[in-house]
Design a protein around this motif. Sequence first.
Motif, PDB file in Angstrom:
ATOM      1  N   GLY A 176       0.770  -1.309   0.021  1.00 54.09           N
ATOM      2  CA  GLY A 176      -0.070   0.060  -0.027  1.00 54.09           C
ATOM      3  C   GLY A 176       0.853   1.298   0.024  1.00 54.09           C
ATOM      4  N   THR A 177       0.308   2.399  -0.084  1.00 55.79           N
ATOM      5  CA  THR A 177       0.966   3.569  -0.144  1.00 55.79           C
ATOM      6  C   THR A 177      -0.082   4.748   0.647  1.00 55.79           C
ATOM      7  OG1 THR A 177       1.815   5.345  -1.773  1.00 55.79           O
ATOM      8  CG2 THR A 177       0.071   4.108  -2.416  1.00 55.79           C
ATOM      9  N   ALA A 178       0.775   5.814   0.940  1.00 56.26           N
ATOM     10  CA  ALA A 178      -0.084   7.012   1.372  1.00 56.26           C
ATOM     11  C   ALA A 178       0.906   8.047   1.084  1.00 56.26           C
ATOM     12  CB  ALA A 178      -0.102   6.802   2.760  1.00 56.26           C
ATOM     13  N   LYS A 179       0.053   9.366   1.068  1.00 60.82           N
ATOM     14  CA  LYS A 179       0.784  10.558   0.601  1.00 60.82           C
ATOM     15  C   LYS A 179      -0.167  11.384   1.575  1.00 60.82           C
ATOM     16  CE  LYS A 179      -2.297  12.787  -2.709  1.00 60.82           C
ATOM     17  NZ  LYS A 179      -2.284  14.086  -3.696  1.00 60.82           N
ATOM     18  N   MET A 180       0.607  12.603   1.941  1.00 66.23           N
ATOM     19  CA  MET A 180       0.396  13.495   3.318  1.00 66.23           C
ATOM     20  C   MET A 180       0.936  14.886   3.059  1.00 66.23           C
ATOM     21  SD  MET A 180       2.500  10.926   5.910  1.00 66.23           S
ATOM     22  CE  MET A 180       2.175   9.781   4.825  1.00 66.23           C
ATOM     23  N   GLY A 181       0.239  15.757   3.457  1.00 66.81           N
ATOM     24  CA  GLY A 181       0.678  17.166   3.344  1.00 66.81           C
ATOM     25  C   GLY A 181      -0.162  18.102   3.787  1.00 66.81           C
ATOM     26  N   THR A 182       0.014  19.386   3.617  1.00 67.01           N
ATOM     27  CA  THR A 182      -0.826  20.415   3.817  1.00 67.01           C
ATOM     28  C   THR A 182      -2.167  20.494   3.327  1.00 67.01           C
ATOM     29  OG1 THR A 182       0.965  21.718   4.479  1.00 67.01           O
ATOM     30  CG2 THR A 182      -0.737  23.017   4.088  1.00 67.01           C
ATOM     31  N   ASN A 183      -3.142  20.526   3.963  1.00 64.78           N
ATOM     32  CA  ASN A 183      -4.366  20.445   3.223  1.00 64.78           C
ATOM     33  C   ASN A 183      -4.865  21.622   2.551  1.00 64.78           C
ATOM     34  OD1 ASN A 183      -7.032  19.143   2.991  1.00 64.78           O
ATOM     35  ND2 ASN A 183      -7.813  20.814   4.083  1.00 64.78           N
ATOM     36  N   ARG A 184      -4.505  22.965   2.863  1.00 60.31           N
ATOM     37  CA  ARG A 184      -4.709  24.138   1.861  1.00 60.31           C
ATOM     38  C   ARG A 184      -3.520  25.115   2.356  1.00 60.31           C
ATOM     39  NH1 ARG A 184      -7.352  21.368  -0.969  1.00 60.31           N
ATOM     40  NH2 ARG A 184      -9.742  21.490  -1.072  1.00 60.31           N
ATOM     41  N   PRO A 185      -3.033  25.871   1.517  1.00 65.38           N
ATOM     42  CA  PRO A 185      -2.127  26.901   1.984  1.00 65.38           C
ATOM     43  C   PRO A 185      -2.510  28.059   2.674  1.00 65.38           C
ATOM     44  CG  PRO A 185      -2.898  27.284  -0.476  1.00 65.38           C
ATOM     45  CD  PRO A 185      -3.541  26.011   0.111  1.00 65.38           C
ATOM     46  N   GLY A 186      -1.876  29.192   3.008  1.00 64.14           N
ATOM     47  CA  GLY A 186      -1.913  30.299   3.514  1.00 64.14           C
ATOM     48  C   GLY A 186      -2.806  30.118   4.750  1.00 64.14           C
ATOM     49  N   PRO A 187      -4.094  30.660   5.187  1.00 61.33           N
ATOM     50  CA  PRO A 187      -4.847  30.400   6.516  1.00 61.33           C
ATOM     51  C   PRO A 187      -5.241  28.803   7.013  1.00 61.33           C
ATOM     52  CG  PRO A 187      -5.562  32.368   5.282  1.00 61.33           C
ATOM     53  CD  PRO A 187      -4.485  31.516   4.187  1.00 61.33           C
ATOM     54  N   GLY A 188      -5.058  28.225   5.802  1.00 62.70           N
ATOM     55  CA  GLY A 188      -5.436  26.777   6.292  1.00 62.70           C
ATOM     56  C   GLY A 188      -4.222  25.802   6.459  1.00 62.70           C
ATOM     57  N   ALA A 189      -2.936  26.601   6.403  1.00 63.06           N
ATOM     58  CA  ALA A 189      -1.997  25.602   6.420  1.00 63.06           C
ATOM     59  C   ALA A 189      -1.545  25.003   7.754  1.00 63.06           C
ATOM     60  CB  ALA A 189      -0.501  26.440   6.091  1.00 63.06           C
ATOM     61  N   HIS A 190      -2.395  25.264   8.637  1.00 61.60           N
ATOM     62  CA  HIS A 190      -2.130  24.397   9.980  1.00 61.60           C
ATOM     63  C   HIS A 190      -2.841  22.989  10.049  1.00 61.60           C
ATOM     64  CE1 HIS A 190      -5.892  26.483  10.245  1.00 61.60           C
ATOM     65  NE2 HIS A 190      -6.253  25.800  11.220  1.00 61.60           N
ATOM     66  N   VAL A 191      -3.658  22.686   8.752  1.00 57.05           N
ATOM     67  CA  VAL A 191      -4.508  21.432   9.079  1.00 57.05           C
ATOM     68  C   VAL A 191      -3.646  20.578   7.712  1.00 57.05           C
ATOM     69  CG1 VAL A 191      -6.436  20.239   8.370  1.00 57.05           C
ATOM     70  CG2 VAL A 191      -6.298  22.541   9.729  1.00 57.05           C
ATOM     71  N   SER A 192      -3.552  19.467   8.181  1.00 55.42           N
ATOM     72  CA  SER A 192      -2.884  18.342   7.185  1.00 55.42           C
ATOM     73  C   SER A 192      -3.891  17.501   6.568  1.00 55.42           C
ATOM     74  CB  SER A 192      -1.974  17.469   7.880  1.00 55.42           C
ATOM     75  OG  SER A 192      -2.898  16.728   9.004  1.00 55.42           O
ATOM     76  N   THR A 193      -3.565  16.851   5.511  1.00 57.76           N
ATOM     77  CA  THR A 193      -4.478  15.962   4.797  1.00 57.76           C
ATOM     78  C   THR A 193      -3.733  14.585   4.554  1.00 57.76           C
ATOM     79  OG1 THR A 193      -6.251  15.611   3.188  1.00 57.76           O
ATOM     80  CG2 THR A 193      -4.028  16.679   2.509  1.00 57.76           C
ATOM     81  N   ALA A 194      -4.276  13.617   3.965  1.00 54.80           N
ATOM     82  CA  ALA A 194      -3.671  12.405   3.652  1.00 54.80           C
ATOM     83  C   ALA A 194      -4.511  11.695   2.908  1.00 54.80           C
ATOM     84  CB  ALA A 194      -3.123  11.627   4.868  1.00 54.80           C
ATOM     85  N   SER A 195      -3.934  10.543   2.093  1.00 54.09           N
ATOM     86  CA  SER A 195      -4.582   9.696   1.184  1.00 54.09           C
ATOM     87  C   SER A 195      -3.986   8.344   1.263  1.00 54.09           C
ATOM     88  CB  SER A 195      -4.892  10.157  -0.165  1.00 54.09           C
ATOM     89  OG  SER A 195      -5.464  11.353  -0.338  1.00 54.09           O
ATOM     90  N   PHE A 196      -4.787   7.402   1.261  1.00 52.67           N
ATOM     91  CA  PHE A 196      -4.367   6.097   1.143  1.00 52.67           C
ATOM     92  C   PHE A 196      -4.801   5.209   0.158  1.00 52.67           C
ATOM     93  CE2 PHE A 196      -5.481   8.061   5.035  1.00 52.67           C
ATOM     94  CZ  PHE A 196      -4.121   7.998   5.799  1.00 52.67           C
ATOM     95  N   MET A 197      -3.852   4.275  -0.221  1.00 49.76           N
ATOM     96  CA  MET A 197      -4.183   3.102  -1.217  1.00 49.76           C
ATOM     97  C   MET A 197      -3.824   1.733  -0.961  1.00 49.76           C
ATOM     98  SD  MET A 197      -4.731   4.881  -4.968  1.00 49.76           S
ATOM     99  CE  MET A 197      -5.454   6.365  -5.343  1.00 49.76           C
ATOM    100  N   VAL A 198      -4.435   0.784  -0.963  1.00 52.63           N
ATOM    101  CA  VAL A 198      -4.010  -0.597  -0.446  1.00 52.63           C
ATOM    102  C   VAL A 198      -4.278  -1.431  -1.687  1.00 52.63           C
ATOM    103  CG1 VAL A 198      -4.037  -2.325   1.135  1.00 52.63           C
ATOM    104  CG2 VAL A 198      -4.224  -0.050   2.140  1.00 52.63           C
ATOM    105  N   ALA A 199      -3.319  -2.444  -2.068  1.00 53.97           N
ATOM    106  CA  ALA A 199      -3.552  -3.316  -3.197  1.00 53.97           C
ATOM    107  C   ALA A 199      -4.664  -4.381  -2.538  1.00 53.97           C
ATOM    108  CB  ALA A 199      -2.221  -4.306  -3.211  1.00 53.97           C
TER     109      ALA A 199
END
Length: 161
Positions: free
Chosen positions: A62-85
């Motif tokens: 499986g794999t995941a990606k993660m980072g900042t959800n939105r730039p600027g005033p929203g940059a304090h919230v993260s996000t992630a996505s996941f995919m599994v075989a």
Amino acid sequence: MLIREFVDRDWSQVWPIIEEVIRAQETFPYDPAMTAEQSYGMWVEAAPGRTVVAVDGERVLGTAKMGTNRPGPGAHVSTASFMVAADARGRGVGTALCRDALTWARRQGYAGMQFNAVAESNSSAVRLYRREGFEVVGTVPGAFRHPTLGRVGLHVMYQEF
């Protein structure tokens, strides 16, 4: 199972997982006609974001990606996505990837993590995210076109740290 940083040589195993998931059109609102090149640009996060793989020996489960959800005033919230075989589902891979992303986000100093588009019909993911502390904070009715269920809602899910 080990979760480690994605390296370019992993792409030959990551792309088939992504391709299978997006072509099925059951869980991710991604264009099913995406090419490997387009998917690479969308999935592999540049720093300060992060992309990881869950491996068993040399096999990517499986794999995941993660980072900042939105730039600027929203940059304090993260996000992630996941995919599994497909043949690795139900073995804890998604849970391990989710926990890894949450640990990373907390270490990076984010205030929370938000998932922007979880198909309400993806009951295994919704259960996993709830178990890991996420709440459904809203649902956009009929925003996801499932191939057999028709239009279903897309949840926005959030966990404050």
